[in-house]
Design a protein around this motif. Sequence first.
Motif: not given
Lengths: 226, 291
Positions: A83-89, B111-112, B115-117
């Motif tokens: 969820g945090r990565e989604y918000l960051r994106l 920076y999603p 790479a993360a996935i």
Amino acid sequence: MLELKNLHKSFGSQSVLKGISASFKPGRVYGIVGENGAGKTTLFRCIADLLSFEGEILKEPADFNHHLGFLQTNNLLLPMMTGREYLRLLTRARHQTVDDFDQRNVFDLPLDEYARNYSTGMQKKLALLGVLLQGNQCLILDEPFNGVDIQSNIIIAEIIRELRRMGKTVLISSHIFSTLSDTCDEIHLLRDGRFVKSAGPADFADLEREMIRVTVGDRVARLGLM
Amino acid sequence: MAVVLFFGAGSQLYTRTGFAGYGVLVMGTWVLSLLSKRERNDFLSITFRWPVYRKIRLVENGIILLPFVLLLLFEGDWALALVQGVVGVAMSFLRISSSPTYTIPTPFGAYPFEAAIGFRRFWWLIGGAIFLLVMGVRADNMELAIFSYGGLMLLYLMFYQEPEPPFYVWIHANTPQQFLVHKLTVAAGYQFLLGVPFLATILYFFPGVGWPLLIGPAVAALNLALTILIKYSNFPHPLNIIHSLALMAGLILWPLLLFLLPYYYQRALPILAIHLPGVDDQDHTTLSKLS
């Protein structure tokens, strides 16, 4: 400012939008109601330029789309993304620097877990939070209350009122008329690809009665309940 | 055609490195992992009775593995062919969840998302590359160590091949040029971050490594750029056979990158302009025609 002029959209031979015209101003909340398949989502996707269309959509300022937030019915969350990565994106995509996600996590979501594992309501809240943190001037919220618990519904309604106070343009669709009548300044009834009726707060009750009359008709009687 | 390409590419691999067999083994295992996804297997197991389901899984794993095993046998890697067969049977019992509950930490969260996935999806293959690197160091085998780095870089390219839903492009407040530059910069940065431990290890244990240490990262970065440009030149559709051939050409014939990169960059721009409606395209009638 957002203005639709004679908007048409067809999928093959099936015409979904048949000449929609409307104007949406800042600092106002607009509701779009209609049955399933009436064309609400198609209309929103046309406004966001996610679908091609015929007609004209006037947008101001010139980079309107860069300040347009779109909460979609299907959240399209990617696998193995937290969820945090989604918000960051979402925030970085709009050049917003937001570091205090925990502070702003008003729905108490488990931000470090995979968003795909969230319940439907949690996914909806995450997507909404992302759209809100983008700092958009215009927000399209397609069914924001769907699948969300009653407490969060109350919070979302209050957030929408706050967006209005901040001078933002908000377009909402919902199947639940009461959620719209509580928050909207104007409601458009979309039926068969056209806005067949538009109403301000004073006429919401009439609009709801009209909807019930057309939608229910003789269906309950036909059921023959005993 | 596909069979000829497969065996041709396999033979090429064998002529280039003595550790090609491991590469074939890893590739075969990766293809099997696609059939072992939990959702797919849950569907099969509730649709068919248990013995039928078991037979289906064994047969499909056998069919998928056949070319890999034949290639290994053809090249005389009997032991690896046997291992591949055992892995095939074992993986017919596996159900790999596409979204496990445990969140695998990654250094790529700033920076999603690719790479993360990718790191989370293929952590076990990254582990395999680390294993090969350690084996290379222990056996004082520089070729194996370099091979592990090459494998890692190939794996990293895969992170970027699958097109995301158009919404994930639409959200960007960028022009197509800005979007591509940002994507390429982040991807190259993370590629470097992933490869640095390998490069440092190789340099430390094999100080005489020479040019591969310089050429390797540069070629990897250029092929990464090609992968990303090809993806967006056909967005949102997945890569087709022509794109796959172009990717292979970039990997094998490096000078071709000088032509492929600008070509696919030019092809990607108008496609991205459709998906990144911004300041330049207020003429929405024109946009409709483009779409």
